[in-house]
Scaffold this motif. Structure first.
Motif, PDB file in Angstrom:
ATOM      1  N   PHE A  39      16.287  56.435  34.372  1.00 16.08           N
ATOM      2  CA  PHE A  39      17.610  56.351  33.785  1.00 16.08           C
ATOM      3  C   PHE A  39      17.992  54.889  33.686  1.00 16.08           C
ATOM      4  N   THR A  40      18.647  54.539  32.610  1.00 12.72           N
ATOM      5  CA  THR A  40      19.186  53.196  32.492  1.00 12.72           C
ATOM      6  C   THR A  40      20.657  53.251  32.868  1.00 12.72           C
ATOM      7  N   PRO A  41      21.268  52.132  33.134  1.00 12.11           N
ATOM      8  CA  PRO A  41      22.694  52.154  33.491  1.00 12.11           C
ATOM      9  C   PRO A  41      23.582  52.743  32.409  1.00 12.11           C
ATOM     10  N   ASP A  42      23.189  52.608  31.148  1.00 11.41           N
ATOM     11  CA  ASP A  42      24.046  53.088  30.068  1.00 11.41           C
ATOM     12  C   ASP A  42      24.130  54.606  29.977  1.00 11.41           C
ATOM     13  N   ASN A  43      23.075  55.312  30.360  1.00 15.12           N
ATOM     14  CA  ASN A  43      23.123  56.767  30.167  1.00 15.12           C
ATOM     15  C   ASN A  43      23.105  57.556  31.467  1.00 15.12           C
ATOM     16  N   ALA A  44      23.192  56.893  32.602  1.00 16.82           N
ATOM     17  CA  ALA A  44      23.192  57.657  33.853  1.00 16.82           C
ATOM     18  C   ALA A  44      24.095  56.999  34.879  1.00 16.82           C
ATOM     19  N   ILE A  45      23.528  56.237  35.766  1.00 17.11           N
ATOM     20  CA  ILE A  45      24.294  55.668  36.867  1.00 17.11           C
ATOM     21  C   ILE A  45      24.728  54.260  36.476  1.00 17.11           C
ATOM     22  N   ASN A  46      25.951  54.132  36.040  1.00 22.82           N
ATOM     23  CA  ASN A  46      26.431  52.863  35.508  1.00 22.82           C
ATOM     24  C   ASN A  46      27.041  52.023  36.632  1.00 22.82           C
ATOM     25  N   ILE A  47      26.201  51.290  37.347  1.00 23.19           N
ATOM     26  CA  ILE A  47      26.703  50.466  38.444  1.00 23.19           C
ATOM     27  C   ILE A  47      26.446  48.988  38.194  1.00 23.19           C
ATOM     28  N   ARG A  48      26.016  48.635  37.009  1.00 21.41           N
ATOM     29  CA  ARG A  48      25.758  47.243  36.657  1.00 21.41           C
ATOM     30  C   ARG A  48      26.458  46.903  35.346  1.00 21.41           C
ATOM     31  N   LYS A  49      26.964  45.681  35.264  1.00 19.30           N
ATOM     32  CA  LYS A  49      27.545  45.196  34.018  1.00 19.30           C
ATOM     33  C   LYS A  49      26.435  44.645  33.149  1.00 19.30           C
ATOM     34  N   ARG A  50      26.678  44.551  31.865  1.00 15.43           N
ATOM     35  CA  ARG A  50      25.659  44.079  30.925  1.00 15.43           C
ATOM     36  C   ARG A  50      25.185  42.666  31.237  1.00 15.43           C
ATOM     37  N   SER A  51      26.030  41.836  31.828  1.00 16.92           N
ATOM     38  CA  SER A  51      25.636  40.459  32.111  1.00 16.92           C
ATOM     39  C   SER A  51      24.666  40.361  33.288  1.00 16.92           C
ATOM     40  N   GLN A  52      24.562  41.417  34.076  1.00 20.57           N
ATOM     41  CA  GLN A  52      23.658  41.417  35.217  1.00 20.57           C
ATOM     42  C   GLN A  52      22.294  41.956  34.809  1.00 20.57           C
ATOM     43  N   LYS A  53      21.327  41.866  35.722  1.00 24.82           N
ATOM     44  CA  LYS A  53      19.977  42.380  35.458  1.00 24.82           C
ATOM     45  C   LYS A  53      20.028  43.884  35.207  1.00 24.82           C
ATOM     46  N   GLU A  54      19.119  44.334  34.343  1.00 24.91           N
ATOM     47  CA  GLU A  54      19.015  45.767  34.090  1.00 24.91           C
ATOM     48  C   GLU A  54      18.634  46.489  35.378  1.00 24.91           C
ATOM     49  N   LEU A  55      19.253  47.618  35.607  1.00 25.53           N
ATOM     50  CA  LEU A  55      18.952  48.432  36.779  1.00 25.53           C
ATOM     51  C   LEU A  55      18.486  49.795  36.298  1.00 25.53           C
ATOM     52  N   TYR A  56      17.311  50.192  36.724  1.00 21.02           N
ATOM     53  CA  TYR A  56      16.770  51.507  36.395  1.00 21.02           C
ATOM     54  C   TYR A  56      16.671  52.319  37.668  1.00 21.02           C
ATOM     55  N   ILE A  57      17.051  53.568  37.578  1.00 20.00           N
ATOM     56  CA  ILE A  57      16.921  54.495  38.691  1.00 20.00           C
ATOM     57  C   ILE A  57      15.865  55.516  38.291  1.00 20.00           C
TER      58      ILE A  57
ATOM     59  N   LYS B 186      12.236  43.427  40.779  1.00 20.76           N
ATOM     60  CA  LYS B 186      12.191  43.999  42.122  1.00 20.76           C
ATOM     61  C   LYS B 186      12.197  45.516  42.056  1.00 20.76           C
ATOM     62  N   GLU B 187      11.246  46.102  42.762  1.00 18.79           N
ATOM     63  CA  GLU B 187      11.108  47.555  42.786  1.00 18.79           C
ATOM     64  C   GLU B 187      11.210  48.038  44.227  1.00 18.79           C
ATOM     65  N   SER B 188      12.078  49.011  44.463  1.00 19.08           N
ATOM     66  CA  SER B 188      12.203  49.562  45.814  1.00 19.08           C
ATOM     67  C   SER B 188      11.149  50.628  46.048  1.00 19.08           C
ATOM     68  N   LYS B 189      11.036  51.070  47.281  1.00 14.12           N
ATOM     69  CA  LYS B 189      10.174  52.218  47.601  1.00 14.12           C
ATOM     70  C   LYS B 189      10.962  53.485  47.282  1.00 14.12           C
ATOM     71  N   TRP B 190      10.273  54.621  47.223  1.00 16.43           N
ATOM     72  CA  TRP B 190      10.966  55.900  47.074  1.00 16.43           C
ATOM     73  C   TRP B 190      11.835  56.110  48.303  1.00 16.43           C
ATOM     74  N   TYR B 191      13.044  56.607  48.106  1.00 17.15           N
ATOM     75  CA  TYR B 191      13.939  56.839  49.234  1.00 17.15           C
ATOM     76  C   TYR B 191      14.644  58.177  49.097  1.00 17.15           C
ATOM     77  N   ILE B 192      15.161  58.632  50.226  1.00 20.66           N
ATOM     78  CA  ILE B 192      15.886  59.897  50.331  1.00 20.66           C
ATOM     79  C   ILE B 192      17.321  59.561  50.687  1.00 20.66           C
ATOM     80  N   HIS B 193      18.259  60.274  50.092  1.00 19.09           N
ATOM     81  CA  HIS B 193      19.657  60.090  50.469  1.00 19.09           C
ATOM     82  C   HIS B 193      19.894  60.780  51.814  1.00 19.09           C
TER      83      HIS B 193
END
Length: 140
Positions: A17-35, A55-62
């Protein structure tokens, strides 16, 4: 890392998911965030991974810090009402049925606020873990 943090088995499906169509927690001026969402068939839980810039995180559980912070579980009658609202939209209907398919007999379903606090989501909770999340652009 392509394995579940709990059982070390390979994560099966991956959906980004990109910030535009799912979890919108980043502004356009910041780095793209993919979940990325993945599924561990062994643990039967949904996993997430963040990729921000290079930067890529490891798989995580909530994991929930305190189960008392969750509102009470959603009743069966409320679930039917939510389903009725969602059935007007084909894409939501499919997402909802997939979401409910992850539920096991002792799991509970709760409403909760996501990271940005503005969108209401629904989660399946097993012990102290959110094993799957559902969100839609309508009031649930």
């Amino acid at each position: 890392m392509k394995t579940c943090p709990q059982c070390r088995q390979n994560v099966s499906y991956k959906k980004s998911f990109t910030p535009d169509n799912a979890i919108n927690i980043r502004k356009r001026s910041q780095k793209e965030l993919y979940i990325f969402k993945g599924w561990c068939p062994n643990c039967q839980i949904e996993l997430r991974k963040k990729v921000e810039g290079n930067k890529e995180s490891k798989w995580y559980i909530h994991k929930l810090d305190n189960l008392k912070d969750l509102p009470p579980p959603i009743s069966d009658s409320e679930l039917h009402e939510i389903e009725r609202k969602l059935y007007r939209h084909i894409e939501n209907r499919y997402k909802w049925k997939t979401f409910l398919s992850y539920r096991k007999p002792n799991d509970t379903i709760h409403r909760f606020k996501h990271l940005n606090g503005s969108q209401k989501n629904i989660a399946i909770v097993r012990k102290d873990m959110i094993i799957a999340e559902f969100s839609a652009f309508i009031e649930l």
